[in-house]
Design a protein around this motif. Structure first.
Motif, short mmCIF file in Angstrom:
data_model
loop_
_atom_site.label_atom_id
_atom_site.label_comp_id
_atom_site.label_asym_id
_atom_site.label_seq_id
_atom_site.Cartn_x
_atom_site.Cartn_y
_atom_site.Cartn_z
N ARG A 1 38.52 -58.98 -80.29
CA ARG A 1 39.21 -60.26 -80.06
C ARG A 1 39.30 -61.02 -81.37
N GLU A 2 40.43 -61.67 -81.58
CA GLU A 2 40.61 -62.47 -82.79
C GLU A 2 41.20 -63.82 -82.43
N GLY A 3 40.79 -64.83 -83.17
CA GLY A 3 41.35 -66.15 -82.99
C GLY A 3 42.77 -66.20 -83.53
N VAL A 4 43.61 -66.94 -82.86
CA VAL A 4 45.01 -67.05 -83.26
C VAL A 4 45.33 -68.46 -83.74
N ALA A 5 45.00 -69.45 -82.93
CA ALA A 5 45.33 -70.83 -83.27
C ALA A 5 44.39 -71.77 -82.54
N MET A 6 43.98 -72.84 -83.22
CA MET A 6 43.05 -73.82 -82.66
C MET A 6 43.59 -75.22 -82.83
N ILE A 7 43.18 -76.10 -81.94
CA ILE A 7 43.51 -77.51 -82.08
C ILE A 7 42.30 -78.33 -81.66
N GLY B 1 43.79 -83.46 -82.86
CA GLY B 1 45.11 -82.87 -83.01
C GLY B 1 45.29 -82.02 -84.25
N ALA B 2 44.20 -81.85 -85.01
CA ALA B 2 44.27 -80.99 -86.20
C ALA B 2 44.36 -79.53 -85.77
N THR B 3 45.20 -78.77 -86.44
CA THR B 3 45.44 -77.38 -86.04
C THR B 3 45.02 -76.42 -87.14
N ASP B 4 44.76 -75.20 -86.73
CA ASP B 4 44.41 -74.15 -87.67
C ASP B 4 44.94 -72.84 -87.11
N TYR B 5 45.38 -71.95 -88.02
CA TYR B 5 46.01 -70.70 -87.59
C TYR B 5 45.43 -69.51 -88.35
N ASN C 1 45.91 -66.26 -90.51
CA ASN C 1 46.90 -66.00 -91.56
C ASN C 1 48.07 -65.17 -91.05
N SER C 2 47.78 -64.28 -90.13
CA SER C 2 48.82 -63.37 -89.63
C SER C 2 49.91 -64.06 -88.82
N VAL C 3 49.64 -65.30 -88.36
CA VAL C 3 50.63 -65.99 -87.52
C VAL C 3 51.14 -67.28 -88.14
N LYS C 4 50.60 -67.65 -89.29
CA LYS C 4 51.03 -68.89 -89.93
C LYS C 4 52.53 -68.87 -90.21
N GLY C 5 53.17 -69.97 -89.87
CA GLY C 5 54.60 -70.07 -90.08
C GLY C 5 55.43 -69.51 -88.93
N ARG C 6 54.78 -68.79 -88.01
CA ARG C 6 55.50 -68.22 -86.87
C ARG C 6 55.03 -68.81 -85.54
N PHE C 7 53.76 -69.17 -85.44
CA PHE C 7 53.19 -69.70 -84.20
C PHE C 7 52.89 -71.19 -84.37
N THR C 8 53.04 -71.92 -83.28
CA THR C 8 52.70 -73.34 -83.28
C THR C 8 51.90 -73.68 -82.04
N ILE C 9 50.73 -74.26 -82.24
CA ILE C 9 49.90 -74.68 -81.12
C ILE C 9 50.11 -76.17 -80.90
N SER C 10 50.15 -76.56 -79.64
CA SER C 10 50.30 -77.97 -79.31
C SER C 10 49.62 -78.24 -77.98
N ARG C 11 49.46 -79.52 -77.72
CA ARG C 11 48.74 -79.92 -76.51
C ARG C 11 49.43 -81.14 -75.92
N ASP C 12 49.60 -81.12 -74.62
CA ASP C 12 50.20 -82.25 -73.93
C ASP C 12 49.35 -82.53 -72.70
N LYS C 13 48.56 -83.56 -72.75
CA LYS C 13 47.62 -83.91 -71.68
C LYS C 13 46.74 -82.70 -71.38
N ASP C 14 46.89 -82.12 -70.22
CA ASP C 14 46.00 -81.02 -69.83
C ASP C 14 46.62 -79.64 -69.99
N THR D 1 38.13 -74.24 -86.16
CA THR D 1 39.04 -73.42 -86.94
C THR D 1 38.95 -71.98 -86.47
N VAL D 2 39.93 -71.19 -86.87
CA VAL D 2 39.94 -69.78 -86.49
C VAL D 2 38.71 -69.08 -87.06
N ASP D 3 38.39 -69.36 -88.32
CA ASP D 3 37.24 -68.70 -88.93
C ASP D 3 35.93 -69.12 -88.28
N ALA D 4 35.79 -70.39 -87.95
CA ALA D 4 34.53 -70.88 -87.39
C ALA D 4 34.33 -70.39 -85.96
#
Length: 122
Positions: free
Chosen positions: A45-51, A55-59, A61-74, A102-105
């Protein structure tokens, strides 16, 4: 009782887009790290994106620039564009309390994780 339910997976061809959703309930929004991880057959298992709660995000490296994580209420989202065959995996959302969201943490590991939704790119 934390519940996480993913949806939006599917089969697409290279270069196409998908948006995953995760309906979350029962977790403490104010201090939780929430994000997406994935696991391909035969791989760890690998981390892909965190928020984080600010609202700070982290991705990964393999998905940076292609994936976007966001959150709306629940609901947590993962917008995926320019998909590649190597993105094929079971995608899960997860949440836990981490000092550093973060993905690394997190290494994609969460105390609470949903059942997942399959993404296949050919």
């Amino acid at each position: 009782h934390v519940q996480l339910v993913e949806s939006g997976g599917g089969s697409v061809t290279t270069g196409e887009s998908l948006t995953l959703s995760c309906a979350a309930s029962g977790y403490t929004y104010s201090n939780a790290c929430i994000g997406w991880s994935r696991q391909a057959p035969g791989k760890e298992r690998e981390g892909v994106a965190m928020i984080d709660r600010f609202g700070a995000t982290d991705y990964a490296n393999s998905v940076k620039g292609r994936f976007t994580i966001s959150r709306d209420k629940d609901t947590l989202y993962l917008q995926m564009s320019n998909l590649k065959p190597e993105d094929t995996a079971m995608y899960s959302c997860g949440t836990d309390v981490y000092l550093l969201c973060t993905v690394d943490a997190t290494q994609g590991q969460f105390g609470y994780r949903g059942q997942g939704t399959q993404v296949t790119v050919s």
